[in-house]
Scaffold this motif. Structure first.
Motif, short mmCIF file in Angstrom:
data_model
loop_
_atom_site.label_atom_id
_atom_site.label_comp_id
_atom_site.label_asym_id
_atom_site.label_seq_id
_atom_site.Cartn_x
_atom_site.Cartn_y
_atom_site.Cartn_z
N MET A 100 4.21 -2.62 14.50
CA MET A 100 5.45 -3.39 14.38
C MET A 100 6.47 -2.81 15.36
SD MET A 100 5.81 -4.08 10.34
CE MET A 100 5.20 -5.60 9.71
N PRO A 101 7.39 -3.63 15.83
CA PRO A 101 8.35 -3.17 16.85
C PRO A 101 9.24 -2.01 16.41
CG PRO A 101 8.60 -5.53 16.42
CD PRO A 101 7.54 -5.03 15.50
N PHE A 102 9.52 -1.89 15.14
CA PHE A 102 10.42 -0.83 14.67
C PHE A 102 9.70 0.46 14.32
CE2 PHE A 102 9.35 -3.56 11.08
CZ PHE A 102 8.82 -2.63 10.20
N THR A 103 8.38 0.51 14.50
CA THR A 103 7.61 1.71 14.18
C THR A 103 7.78 2.72 15.32
OG1 THR A 103 6.01 0.36 12.97
CG2 THR A 103 5.31 2.56 13.59
N ASP A 104 8.32 3.89 15.00
CA ASP A 104 8.55 4.91 16.02
C ASP A 104 7.39 5.92 16.05
OD1 ASP A 104 8.97 6.57 13.82
OD2 ASP A 104 11.12 6.73 14.13
N ASP A 105 7.52 6.95 16.89
CA ASP A 105 6.44 7.92 17.04
C ASP A 105 6.15 8.67 15.74
OD1 ASP A 105 6.01 7.26 19.66
OD2 ASP A 105 7.13 8.95 20.50
N PHE A 106 7.19 9.05 15.01
CA PHE A 106 6.99 9.73 13.73
C PHE A 106 6.15 8.85 12.81
CE2 PHE A 106 8.03 10.36 9.30
CZ PHE A 106 7.90 11.73 9.15
N ASP A 107 6.55 7.58 12.68
CA ASP A 107 5.82 6.64 11.82
C ASP A 107 4.37 6.48 12.27
OD1 ASP A 107 8.10 6.15 10.29
OD2 ASP A 107 8.69 4.43 11.51
N ARG A 108 4.15 6.38 13.59
CA ARG A 108 2.79 6.22 14.10
C ARG A 108 1.92 7.42 13.73
NH1 ARG A 108 5.76 4.15 18.22
NH2 ARG A 108 5.56 1.92 18.43
N GLY A 109 2.46 8.63 13.92
CA GLY A 109 1.69 9.83 13.55
C GLY A 109 1.35 9.83 12.08
N TYR A 110 2.33 9.47 11.25
CA TYR A 110 2.14 9.43 9.80
C TYR A 110 1.10 8.37 9.42
CZ TYR A 110 3.20 9.14 4.84
OH TYR A 110 3.10 9.14 3.47
N ILE A 111 1.28 7.17 9.95
CA ILE A 111 0.41 6.05 9.58
C ILE A 111 -1.03 6.29 10.02
CG2 ILE A 111 -0.08 3.60 10.05
CD1 ILE A 111 3.03 3.21 10.11
N ILE A 112 -1.22 6.74 11.26
CA ILE A 112 -2.58 6.99 11.75
C ILE A 112 -3.25 8.06 10.91
CG2 ILE A 112 -3.90 7.91 13.70
CD1 ILE A 112 -1.84 6.45 15.51
N THR A 113 -2.51 9.09 10.54
CA THR A 113 -3.07 10.15 9.69
C THR A 113 -3.47 9.58 8.33
OG1 THR A 113 -1.73 11.78 10.84
CG2 THR A 113 -2.63 12.42 8.70
N MET A 114 -2.61 8.76 7.75
CA MET A 114 -2.94 8.16 6.45
C MET A 114 -4.17 7.25 6.55
SD MET A 114 -1.08 9.55 4.24
CE MET A 114 -1.67 8.55 2.87
N ILE A 115 -4.27 6.49 7.64
CA ILE A 115 -5.45 5.64 7.83
C ILE A 115 -6.70 6.50 7.88
CG2 ILE A 115 -6.65 4.17 9.51
CD1 ILE A 115 -3.86 2.96 10.18
N PHE A 116 -6.63 7.60 8.60
CA PHE A 116 -7.81 8.46 8.69
C PHE A 116 -8.13 9.12 7.36
CE2 PHE A 116 -10.24 12.24 9.69
CZ PHE A 116 -11.31 11.65 10.35
N ILE A 117 -7.10 9.55 6.63
CA ILE A 117 -7.32 10.13 5.30
C ILE A 117 -8.02 9.12 4.40
CG2 ILE A 117 -6.13 10.81 3.16
CD1 ILE A 117 -3.99 12.16 5.02
N LEU A 118 -7.50 7.90 4.37
CA LEU A 118 -8.09 6.87 3.51
C LEU A 118 -9.51 6.52 3.93
CD1 LEU A 118 -4.90 4.65 3.19
CD2 LEU A 118 -5.91 6.06 1.38
N ASP A 119 -9.73 6.43 5.24
CA ASP A 119 -11.08 6.15 5.74
C ASP A 119 -12.04 7.28 5.37
OD1 ASP A 119 -12.81 4.40 7.31
OD2 ASP A 119 -12.87 6.06 8.74
N SER A 120 -11.58 8.52 5.41
CA SER A 120 -12.41 9.66 5.01
C SER A 120 -12.79 9.58 3.54
CB SER A 120 -11.69 10.98 5.29
OG SER A 120 -11.48 11.14 6.68
N ILE A 121 -11.84 9.15 2.71
CA ILE A 121 -12.11 9.00 1.28
C ILE A 121 -13.19 7.93 1.06
CG2 ILE A 121 -11.15 8.33 -0.96
CD1 ILE A 121 -8.43 9.47 0.11
N ILE A 122 -13.08 6.83 1.77
CA ILE A 122 -14.08 5.76 1.66
C ILE A 122 -15.46 6.31 2.00
CG2 ILE A 122 -14.93 3.61 2.69
CD1 ILE A 122 -12.00 2.72 2.93
N LYS A 123 -15.55 7.07 3.08
CA LYS A 123 -16.86 7.61 3.51
C LYS A 123 -17.44 8.55 2.46
CE LYS A 123 -16.04 6.96 8.38
NZ LYS A 123 -15.46 7.50 9.59
N ILE A 124 -16.61 9.37 1.86
CA ILE A 124 -17.08 10.28 0.82
C ILE A 124 -17.59 9.49 -0.38
CG2 ILE A 124 -16.38 12.02 -0.88
CD1 ILE A 124 -14.40 13.07 1.27
#
Length: 129
Positions: A100-124
């Protein structure tokens, strides 16, 4: 990597992937001490907003398990109760917010990390079923 994450974002998260995956696995099996040790092994540049977002997501993950009332937290429900399809729905919500246009670098780092955390949980969950 996960759909919706572009090449640059994938490159930025790459150095953290193994450690994050280990943290998630340790937390999934209730080994908070080892998860915290993994977290403490990561070097963050607190002046870099993207890395600050990664740090905040991981710190929040650890803290949610350290609190005595963590059984009520969303992350605890994701780890212990939700099915992979339900977690996938949360990932889709994060992915929409990522570009989204208002997503800044802090948000991107946070969101990508959360996506990876959630994806890791799915794999487990998929491996253990």
């Amino acid at each position: 990597m996960y759909k919706g994450i572009n090449t640059l974002e994938q490159y930025l998260i790459e150095p953290y992937l193994e450690t994050i995956s280990n943290m998630v696995r340790y937390l999934y099996y209730d080994n908070i001490g080892e998860a915290l040790s993994q977290f403490n092994s990561i070097k963050f540049d607190q002046k870099n907003m993207w890395q600050k977002g990664v740090y905040t997501a991981l710190r929040g993950l650890i803290e949610s398990f350290r609190r005595s009332n963590s059984k009520e937290s969303l992350i605890e429900k994701v780890f212990k109760k939700m099915k992979p399809e339900e977690i996938e729905s949360i990932i889709n919500t994060f992915t929409k917010r990522l570009h989204m246009p208002f997503t800044d670098d802090f948000d991107r780092g946070y969101i990508i990390t959360m996506i990876f955390i959630l994806d890791s949980i799915i794999k487990i969950k998929e491996r253990s079923s």
